[in-house]
Design a protein around this motif. Structure first.
Motif, PDB file in Angstrom:
ATOM      1  N   ALA A 127       0.821  -1.216   0.000  1.00  0.00           N
ATOM      2  CA  ALA A 127       0.000   0.000   0.000  1.00  0.00           C
ATOM      3  C   ALA A 127       0.851   1.261   0.000  1.00  0.00           C
ATOM      4  O   ALA A 127       0.493   2.265  -0.628  1.00  0.00           O
ATOM      5  CB  ALA A 127      -0.931  -0.011   1.217  1.00  0.00           C
ATOM      6  N   ILE A 128       1.980   1.238   0.694  1.00  0.00           N
ATOM      7  CA  ILE A 128       2.816   2.436   0.828  1.00  0.00           C
ATOM      8  C   ILE A 128       3.888   2.505  -0.260  1.00  0.00           C
ATOM      9  O   ILE A 128       4.154   3.581  -0.815  1.00  0.00           O
ATOM     10  CB  ILE A 128       3.467   2.472   2.229  1.00  0.00           C
ATOM     11  N   VAL A 227       8.702   5.958   3.247  1.00  0.00           N
ATOM     12  CA  VAL A 227       8.072   7.077   3.958  1.00  0.00           C
ATOM     13  C   VAL A 227       9.023   8.261   4.061  1.00  0.00           C
ATOM     14  O   VAL A 227       8.611   9.430   3.895  1.00  0.00           O
ATOM     15  CB  VAL A 227       7.617   6.624   5.367  1.00  0.00           C
ATOM     16  N   LEU A 228      10.300   8.003   4.311  1.00  0.00           N
ATOM     17  CA  LEU A 228      11.279   9.075   4.443  1.00  0.00           C
ATOM     18  C   LEU A 228      11.491   9.828   3.129  1.00  0.00           C
ATOM     19  O   LEU A 228      12.004  10.956   3.133  1.00  0.00           O
ATOM     20  CB  LEU A 228      12.610   8.524   4.942  1.00  0.00           C
ATOM     21  N   ASN A 241       0.790   6.525  10.077  1.00  0.00           N
ATOM     22  CA  ASN A 241      -0.409   6.314  10.887  1.00  0.00           C
ATOM     23  C   ASN A 241      -1.196   5.099  10.425  1.00  0.00           C
ATOM     24  O   ASN A 241      -1.864   4.440  11.228  1.00  0.00           O
ATOM     25  CB  ASN A 241      -1.292   7.562  10.836  1.00  0.00           C
ATOM     26  N   THR A 242      -1.104   4.775   9.120  1.00  0.00           N
ATOM     27  CA  THR A 242      -1.800   3.585   8.614  1.00  0.00           C
ATOM     28  C   THR A 242      -1.177   2.298   9.140  1.00  0.00           C
ATOM     29  O   THR A 242      -1.795   1.240   9.067  1.00  0.00           O
ATOM     30  CB  THR A 242      -1.780   3.554   7.070  1.00  0.00           C
ATOM     31  N   CYS A 243       0.047   2.389   9.685  1.00  0.00           N
ATOM     32  CA  CYS A 243       0.742   1.209  10.215  1.00  0.00           C
ATOM     33  C   CYS A 243       0.635   1.086  11.727  1.00  0.00           C
ATOM     34  O   CYS A 243       1.032   0.055  12.289  1.00  0.00           O
ATOM     35  CB  CYS A 243       2.229   1.259   9.839  1.00  0.00           C
ATOM     36  N   ALA A 244       0.125   2.118  12.388  1.00  0.00           N
ATOM     37  CA  ALA A 244       0.155   2.155  13.851  1.00  0.00           C
ATOM     38  C   ALA A 244      -0.606   0.989  14.472  1.00  0.00           C
ATOM     39  O   ALA A 244      -0.136   0.344  15.412  1.00  0.00           O
ATOM     40  CB  ALA A 244      -0.413   3.487  14.343  1.00  0.00           C
ATOM     41  N   SER A 245      -1.813   0.717  13.951  1.00  0.00           N
ATOM     42  CA  SER A 245      -2.620  -0.373  14.512  1.00  0.00           C
ATOM     43  C   SER A 245      -1.913  -1.709  14.360  1.00  0.00           C
ATOM     44  O   SER A 245      -1.912  -2.536  15.283  1.00  0.00           O
ATOM     45  CB  SER A 245      -3.986  -0.425  13.820  1.00  0.00           C
ATOM     46  N   ASN A 298      -8.210   3.174  13.654  1.00  0.00           N
ATOM     47  CA  ASN A 298      -8.635   3.131  12.256  1.00  0.00           C
ATOM     48  C   ASN A 298      -9.954   3.871  12.094  1.00  0.00           C
ATOM     49  O   ASN A 298     -10.959   3.511  12.718  1.00  0.00           O
ATOM     50  CB  ASN A 298      -8.772   1.668  11.805  1.00  0.00           C
ATOM     51  N   LYS A 299      -9.962   4.895  11.263  1.00  0.00           N
ATOM     52  CA  LYS A 299     -11.128   5.767  11.115  1.00  0.00           C
ATOM     53  C   LYS A 299     -12.341   5.007  10.591  1.00  0.00           C
ATOM     54  O   LYS A 299     -13.456   5.156  11.107  1.00  0.00           O
ATOM     55  CB  LYS A 299     -10.792   6.923  10.180  1.00  0.00           C
ATOM     56  N   GLN A 300     -12.146   4.171   9.567  1.00  0.00           N
ATOM     57  CA  GLN A 300     -13.263   3.444   8.963  1.00  0.00           C
ATOM     58  C   GLN A 300     -13.896   2.462   9.952  1.00  0.00           C
ATOM     59  O   GLN A 300     -15.124   2.355  10.046  1.00  0.00           O
ATOM     60  CB  GLN A 300     -12.799   2.701   7.699  1.00  0.00           C
ATOM     61  N   ILE A 301     -13.037   1.728  10.688  1.00  0.00           N
ATOM     62  CA  ILE A 301     -13.556   0.786  11.679  1.00  0.00           C
ATOM     63  C   ILE A 301     -14.259   1.542  12.808  1.00  0.00           C
ATOM     64  O   ILE A 301     -15.325   1.134  13.279  1.00  0.00           O
ATOM     65  CB  ILE A 301     -12.429  -0.096  12.244  1.00  0.00           C
ATOM     66  N   ARG A 302     -13.677   2.672  13.225  1.00  0.00           N
ATOM     67  CA  ARG A 302     -14.284   3.479  14.289  1.00  0.00           C
ATOM     68  C   ARG A 302     -15.668   3.971  13.866  1.00  0.00           C
ATOM     69  O   ARG A 302     -16.621   3.909  14.655  1.00  0.00           O
ATOM     70  CB  ARG A 302     -13.368   4.653  14.637  1.00  0.00           C
TER      71      ARG A 302
END
Length: 319
Positions: A127-128, A227-228, A241-245, A298-302
């Motif tokens: 994804a990244i 990312v860098l 942030n997409t990897c935090a969970s 996760n915004k979508q799950i929340r």
């Protein structure tokens, strides 16, 4: 309850342990366990329902999350019956055949969870690092194959251990140190040469958990490198942030797992309470915390959880 004479594996009966020294409080101790199981089952079922019903979540990342929830539920529910039979003073006995099946399922699902976390790390890598090819690389057909391969990869290596156990005899105490069956707990009671089980077990752990953790680490090295290279600070933070969970899920699986292995191998003479605490943390932390972490991070799950809660409140109001 100890057996003085040697008995073959197939005719053996083992005795499970509750919380040593707290036997009179077992009924009270069962209350927080019931609560944790309820939280874990409710959370993981909610994740599965949200992913299934929300068409916006029909993406590779959420398919892998559904796999994680299924594995979490299976891993926590497998020892549940024997645990509550002990805590509710119904019975501490468990036949060898049932014990082996339980041991097989617990170890299989713990290895499967590690494999699923590796798959989720690869998902984040694609994804990244290759966002334009994300949908074409991680097709539903490939995701299904990954799920089946993760389960088979975790189950098949355990078969030689099960076959070997069937030929053991047990002439020591038949009292296990937990409320469920683990391989390392059973073999210490055998009056037989257990070197194969010890060595082969270490090889399986190294090949599965070791390779999975190495794969996750390598994936994040490539992710961090990509990312860098992102110019804006906001873009870098959004990508991380997409990897935090996922990082949290990896930690809450591997930390108790490593702790339990260390206790079993290097702290054999420590308090029985330490062994019991680590063993239950190993099976219950991930199923309880993973749905909470993904619901928060996760915004979508929340949003799906909030929608599910609000729709249930609306339904109860109408009734």
């Amino acid at each position: 309850m100890a057996a003085s004479n040697s008995s073959s594996a197939l005719s053996s009966t083992f005795y499970l342990t509750g919380i040593p020294g707290y036997e009179e409080y077992h009924h009270w101790i069962s209350i927080p366990f019931c609560f944790l199981y309820l939280v874990g089952i409710t959370g993981n079922c909610s994740i599965l329902y949200i992913v299934r019903t929300d068409s916006r979540l029909h993406e590779p990342m959420y398919y892998f999350l559904a796999m994680l929830s299924l594995t979490d539920m299976a891993m926590s529910l497998t020892p549940m019956i024997s645990l509550f039979r002990v805590l509710w003073s119904i019975s501490r006995e468990i036949p060898f055949s049932v014990c082996v099946v339980q041991m097989f399922l617990i170890h299989t699902f713990s290895f499967t969870e590690s494999s699923v976390l590796l798959a989720m790390a690869l998902d984040r890598y694609v994804a990244i690092c290759h966002p334009l090819r994300y949908a074409t690389i991680l097709t539903p057909k490939l995701i299904a194959k990954i799920g089946i391969a993760a389960l088979l990869r975790s189950a098949i290596p355990l078969i030689p251990l099960l076959v070997r156990l069937a030929f053991f005899s047990f002439c020591h105490s038949h009292v296990l140190s937990h409320s469920y069956c683990l391989h390392q707990d059973i073999i210490r009671l055998a009056c037989a040469d257990i070197r194969f089980n010890v060595i082969y077990g270490m090889i399986v752990i190294s090949m599965l958990w070791g390779m999975d953790s190495l794969g996750i680490l390598v994936s994040y090295i490539f992710i961090l490198h990509s990312v860098l290279r992102i110019a804006s600070r906001e873009g870098r933070l959004k990508a991380l942030n997409t990897c935090a969970s996922h990082i949290c899920a990896v930690l809450i699986l591997y930390v108790p797992m490593i702790g339990l292995s260390i206790v079993h191998r290097f702290a054999k003479h420590s308090s029985p309470f330490v062994h019991i605490f680590m063993a239950h943390s190993y099976l219950m932390v991930s199923p309880v915390l993973n749905p909470i972490i993904y619901s928060v991070k996760n915004k979508q799950i929340r949003q799906g959880v909030l929608h599910l809660i609000s729709s249930r409140k609306m339904g109860s109001t109408l009734c």
